[in-house]
Design a protein around this motif. Structure first.
Motif, PDB file in Angstrom:
ATOM      1  N   LEU A  14      44.125  74.203  33.775  1.00 18.81           N
ATOM      2  CA  LEU A  14      43.465  75.503  33.828  1.00 18.81           C
ATOM      3  C   LEU A  14      42.078  75.530  33.193  1.00 18.81           C
ATOM      4  CD1 LEU A  14      46.589  77.637  32.855  1.00 18.81           C
ATOM      5  CD2 LEU A  14      45.485  77.623  35.093  1.00 18.81           C
ATOM      6  N   LEU A  15      41.866  74.719  32.162  1.00 15.58           N
ATOM      7  CA  LEU A  15      40.626  74.822  31.383  1.00 15.58           C
ATOM      8  C   LEU A  15      39.594  73.833  31.905  1.00 15.58           C
ATOM      9  CD1 LEU A  15      39.270  76.265  29.003  1.00 15.58           C
ATOM     10  CD2 LEU A  15      40.130  74.453  27.513  1.00 15.58           C
ATOM     11  N   THR A  16      38.780  74.264  32.854  1.00 19.00           N
ATOM     12  CA  THR A  16      37.719  73.402  33.371  1.00 19.00           C
ATOM     13  C   THR A  16      36.540  73.392  32.400  1.00 19.00           C
ATOM     14  OG1 THR A  16      36.577  75.148  34.578  1.00 19.00           O
ATOM     15  CG2 THR A  16      38.391  74.036  35.719  1.00 19.00           C
ATOM     16  N   MET A  17      35.794  72.308  32.411  1.00 18.78           N
ATOM     17  CA  MET A  17      34.647  72.198  31.516  1.00 18.78           C
ATOM     18  C   MET A  17      33.605  73.270  31.833  1.00 18.78           C
ATOM     19  SD  MET A  17      33.464  70.663  28.879  1.00 18.78           S
ATOM     20  CE  MET A  17      34.401  69.125  28.740  1.00 18.78           C
ATOM     21  N   VAL A 309      42.337  80.585  29.091  1.00 17.72           N
ATOM     22  CA  VAL A 309      43.507  79.908  29.639  1.00 17.72           C
ATOM     23  C   VAL A 309      44.614  80.916  29.938  1.00 17.72           C
ATOM     24  CG1 VAL A 309      45.387  78.315  29.058  1.00 17.72           C
ATOM     25  CG2 VAL A 309      43.009  77.674  28.596  1.00 17.72           C
ATOM     26  N   ARG A 310      44.815  81.862  29.042  1.00 19.83           N
ATOM     27  CA  ARG A 310      45.858  82.875  29.276  1.00 19.83           C
ATOM     28  C   ARG A 310      45.577  83.674  30.539  1.00 19.83           C
ATOM     29  NH1 ARG A 310      46.067  88.722  26.588  1.00 19.83           N
ATOM     30  NH2 ARG A 310      48.015  89.464  27.495  1.00 19.83           N
ATOM     31  N   ARG A 311      44.325  84.114  30.730  1.00 20.69           N
ATOM     32  CA  ARG A 311      43.989  84.871  31.933  1.00 20.69           C
ATOM     33  C   ARG A 311      44.245  84.052  33.193  1.00 20.69           C
ATOM     34  NH1 ARG A 311      39.498  86.343  28.744  1.00 20.69           N
ATOM     35  NH2 ARG A 311      38.121  84.913  29.885  1.00 20.69           N
ATOM     36  N   GLU A 314      48.011  83.680  33.830  1.00 22.59           N
ATOM     37  CA  GLU A 314      48.595  84.898  34.402  1.00 22.59           C
ATOM     38  C   GLU A 314      48.246  85.022  35.885  1.00 22.59           C
ATOM     39  OE1 GLU A 314      47.028  87.918  31.876  1.00 22.59           O
ATOM     40  OE2 GLU A 314      48.712  87.808  30.454  1.00 22.59           O
ATOM     41  N   ALA A 315      47.011  84.677  36.234  1.00 24.67           N
ATOM     42  CA  ALA A 315      46.573  84.800  37.626  1.00 24.67           C
ATOM     43  C   ALA A 315      47.272  83.799  38.534  1.00 24.67           C
ATOM     44  CB  ALA A 315      45.062  84.620  37.715  1.00 24.67           C
ATOM     45  N   SER A 316      47.609  82.623  37.990  1.00 26.05           N
ATOM     46  CA  SER A 316      48.201  81.573  38.824  1.00 26.05           C
ATOM     47  C   SER A 316      49.707  81.434  38.642  1.00 26.05           C
ATOM     48  CB  SER A 316      47.529  80.228  38.514  1.00 26.05           C
ATOM     49  OG  SER A 316      47.667  79.911  37.148  1.00 26.05           O
TER      50      SER A 316
END
Length: 324
Positions: A14-17, A309-311, A314-316
């Motif tokens: 989830l956490l892209t650079m 990351v939380r957002r 939740e979206a995915s």
């Protein structure tokens, strides 16, 4: 309210650079604008040179509060890859526990992303060569981060263990970069437009006399007032910016040691990168000037990255929802 638990492998997805760099710009702005509140880092020494750390804060913009709770690894734990941590996120209005996010991946990515955000403000626009001192995971991530804000073509990599520098160079070559493993830190730094120090050194591994005019430094590894990666000359030659002034003065030996010696005047520290983002401070003043971003890592960076990351989770639909 249910709590979403987000594992390390999910954070990696989830956490892209690119997104994290933008989140770090927001975090650094919030720090300097007073939209975030932070407790100073608490560190508890443990066996094997490990350190238990607690970094708490609140982000008014996100309406979240929480803390990073993590063990910063000594050499043995780092080799084993056993350091772990979590970031619990609370709704600051209701007090509900909104999420528990794996902290290890967030720490690594947000550290490199914060350096990229600072580099984008302070490095020369034409900067095309990068030196990495410390070829571990976070050092490698700095290559990916910095190339997103500057036209990097060549990377010089030094590590105390030469084989690790070679492995880091292989990964950099996969990104299409010319990558040169170096036998000494001096060899890596001499021709570099941007220098990132990402080590656990306690004594300087970057000397000021090696720096070329116009260089920019991201000093990342010195997070203790008793340890430093830069010698006093490197600091004194630089226009200095911090992620958060109080934290940098307290927790970075790069600054604390020359301040204690009397060779550095605290007035030479221009301020915070967030103040440059807000237009309150100028950044680089000339092509020949050397700039320094002193990064000790602050809780608001972790909270903003965890909130992102939380957002996305939740979206995915990723993460496990539980009730306590």
């Amino acid at each position: 309210m249910k709590t979403r638990i987000i594992r390390g492998d999910e954070v990696r997805r989830l956490l892209t650079m690119e997104d994290c760099i933008e989140a770090m710009r927001a975090a650094l702005r919030d720090v300097s604008a007073g939209d975030g509140a932070m407790l100073q880092r608490c560190m508890l020494p443990l066996p094997q040179d490990n350190k238990f750390a607690l970094m708490g804060g609140a982000d008014r913009r996100e309406r979240l509060c929480g803390a990073k709770v993590i063990v910063f690894p000594g050499a043995e734990a780092a080799r084993r890859g056993t350091s772990q941590g979590i970031i619990p996120l609370f709704d600051s209005e209701t007090g509900a526990l909104a999420a528990i996010v794996d902290a290890e991946q967030i720490t690594a990515v947000r550290t490199a992303a914060a350096s990229a955000a600072a580099t984008d403000l302070l490095a020369r626009k034409s900067a095309a060569s990068l030196a990495i001192l410390g070829a571990g995971r976070i050092g490698s991530l700095h290559i990916d981060a910095i190339r997103r804000v500057r036209p990097i073509r060549t990377v010089y990599v030094w590590n105390r263990t030469f084989s690790r520098a070679q492995e880091c160079c292989r990964r950099a070559a996969e990104l299409g970069l010319r990558a040169v493993p170096c036998a000494s830190a001096e060899e890596a730094v001499r021709e570099a437009d941007i220098v990132c120090t990402v080590t656990q050194a306690r004594e300087p591994i970057l000397l000021g006399r090696w720096l070329k005019p116009g260089a920019h430094i991201n000093a990342v590894g010195a997070c203790s007032p008793l340890a430093r990666e830069l010698d006093s000359e490197a600091v004194l030659r630089s226009r200095i910016y911090a992620d958060q002034r109080e934290a940098a003065l307290r927790d970075s030996g790069d600054l604390a040691i020359p301040l204690k010696e009397g060779s550095l005047d605290a007035r030479k520290i221009c301020g915070e990168v967030g103040q440059v983002l807000l237009g309150e401070l100028p950044g680089r003043q000339s092509e020949e000037e050397i700039t320094l971003f002193e990064s000790v890592g602050i809780s608001l960076e972790d909270l903003c990255a965890a909130a992102l990351v939380r957002r996305k989770a939740e979206a995915s639909g990723l993460g496990l929802e539980v009730e306590f």
